[in-house]
Design a protein around this motif. Sequence first.
Motif, PDB file in Angstrom:
ATOM      1  N   LEU A 106       0.829  -1.204   0.000  1.00  0.00           N
ATOM      2  CA  LEU A 106       0.000   0.000   0.000  1.00  0.00           C
ATOM      3  C   LEU A 106       0.863   1.254   0.000  1.00  0.00           C
ATOM      4  O   LEU A 106       0.602   2.210  -0.727  1.00  0.00           O
ATOM      5  CB  LEU A 106      -0.927  -0.006   1.217  1.00  0.00           C
ATOM      6  N   LYS A 107       1.907   1.252   0.817  1.00  0.00           N
ATOM      7  CA  LYS A 107       2.810   2.401   0.879  1.00  0.00           C
ATOM      8  C   LYS A 107       3.545   2.588  -0.437  1.00  0.00           C
ATOM      9  O   LYS A 107       3.722   3.718  -0.920  1.00  0.00           O
ATOM     10  CB  LYS A 107       3.805   2.184   2.021  1.00  0.00           C
ATOM     11  N   THR A 109       2.629   1.642  -3.498  1.00  0.00           N
ATOM     12  CA  THR A 109       1.789   1.962  -4.655  1.00  0.00           C
ATOM     13  C   THR A 109       1.004   3.258  -4.494  1.00  0.00           C
ATOM     14  O   THR A 109       0.730   3.942  -5.476  1.00  0.00           O
ATOM     15  CB  THR A 109       0.800   0.817  -4.912  1.00  0.00           C
ATOM     16  N   THR A 110       0.629   3.606  -3.263  1.00  0.00           N
ATOM     17  CA  THR A 110      -0.204   4.801  -3.058  1.00  0.00           C
ATOM     18  C   THR A 110       0.496   5.902  -2.280  1.00  0.00           C
ATOM     19  O   THR A 110       0.042   7.050  -2.302  1.00  0.00           O
ATOM     20  CB  THR A 110      -1.500   4.429  -2.315  1.00  0.00           C
ATOM     21  N   GLY A 111       1.561   5.570  -1.551  1.00  0.00           N
ATOM     22  CA  GLY A 111       2.215   6.563  -0.713  1.00  0.00           C
ATOM     23  C   GLY A 111       1.547   6.759   0.631  1.00  0.00           C
ATOM     24  O   GLY A 111       2.011   7.573   1.437  1.00  0.00           O
ATOM     25  N   LEU A 112       0.479   5.997   0.913  1.00  0.00           N
ATOM     26  CA  LEU A 112      -0.244   6.107   2.177  1.00  0.00           C
ATOM     27  C   LEU A 112       0.300   5.122   3.201  1.00  0.00           C
ATOM     28  O   LEU A 112       0.769   4.046   2.842  1.00  0.00           O
ATOM     29  CB  LEU A 112      -1.735   5.866   1.960  1.00  0.00           C
ATOM     30  N   CYS A 114      -0.202   2.342   5.841  1.00  0.00           N
ATOM     31  CA  CYS A 114      -1.198   1.328   6.173  1.00  0.00           C
ATOM     32  C   CYS A 114      -1.318   1.241   7.696  1.00  0.00           C
ATOM     33  O   CYS A 114      -0.532   1.852   8.423  1.00  0.00           O
ATOM     34  CB  CYS A 114      -0.797  -0.020   5.568  1.00  0.00           C
ATOM     35  N   ASN A 190      -2.608   9.845   7.907  1.00  0.00           N
ATOM     36  CA  ASN A 190      -2.462  10.125   6.483  1.00  0.00           C
ATOM     37  C   ASN A 190      -2.965  11.512   6.092  1.00  0.00           C
ATOM     38  O   ASN A 190      -2.930  11.847   4.896  1.00  0.00           O
ATOM     39  CB  ASN A 190      -3.202   9.059   5.669  1.00  0.00           C
TER      40      ASN A 190
END
Length: 201
Positions: A106-107, A109-112, A114, A190
Amino acid sequence: MTNVGGSAAEPAAAYPVQQTPPVAAPEVMTAGPNAAPAGAVAGYPGAYYVPAEPDRFTRFFTRLYTRSPRWAAPVAALACMGVGVGYTLLTDPTHSTADAIPTCLLKMTTGLDCPGCGGTRAMWFLLHGDVGAAARHHILFVFVLPFLLYLYVAWAVQHMFRWRLPQLRISTTTIGVVLAAWFVFTVLRNLPWAPFTWLYV
């Protein structure tokens, strides 16, 4: 309404339907001279329940469980925790790159962040006595860890030595509150505004 012959149709209520009272299934006698054999099914004469034969994999773990000493399970759990601690110390996640293995999909691919992002780094800082830096990376992990350790110690002591320590009563409400707090924490960390940026790792 009339039928083809012209006579009026009788209402359906004029012909009551005979209802047969339900017949209860006979109980299986488990004791006495008329006792049924083991596995007999109530209400079905001559029908018997035959339990499935366990496969080789199931038999192996059943034997392993029944023959293992009392200390085996707590020691196995402690060994798993030791492997995790050793991996954390050897890899030093505080200096690893973003694409280092293992990584958070998740980090990446999205930069967010988890829900678990920063947990390994928080463990590394705790092992080095830096509680502030550990809380900076995952404050909920730092809060929950002492309770998890106590649960393990209480279980291991009771399992190995039959000593009963005071038990933590964890209700479904408590679990729900913790999960809700974890969800809120994941959302807040986030947000791109201060002071929430302090939680971003």
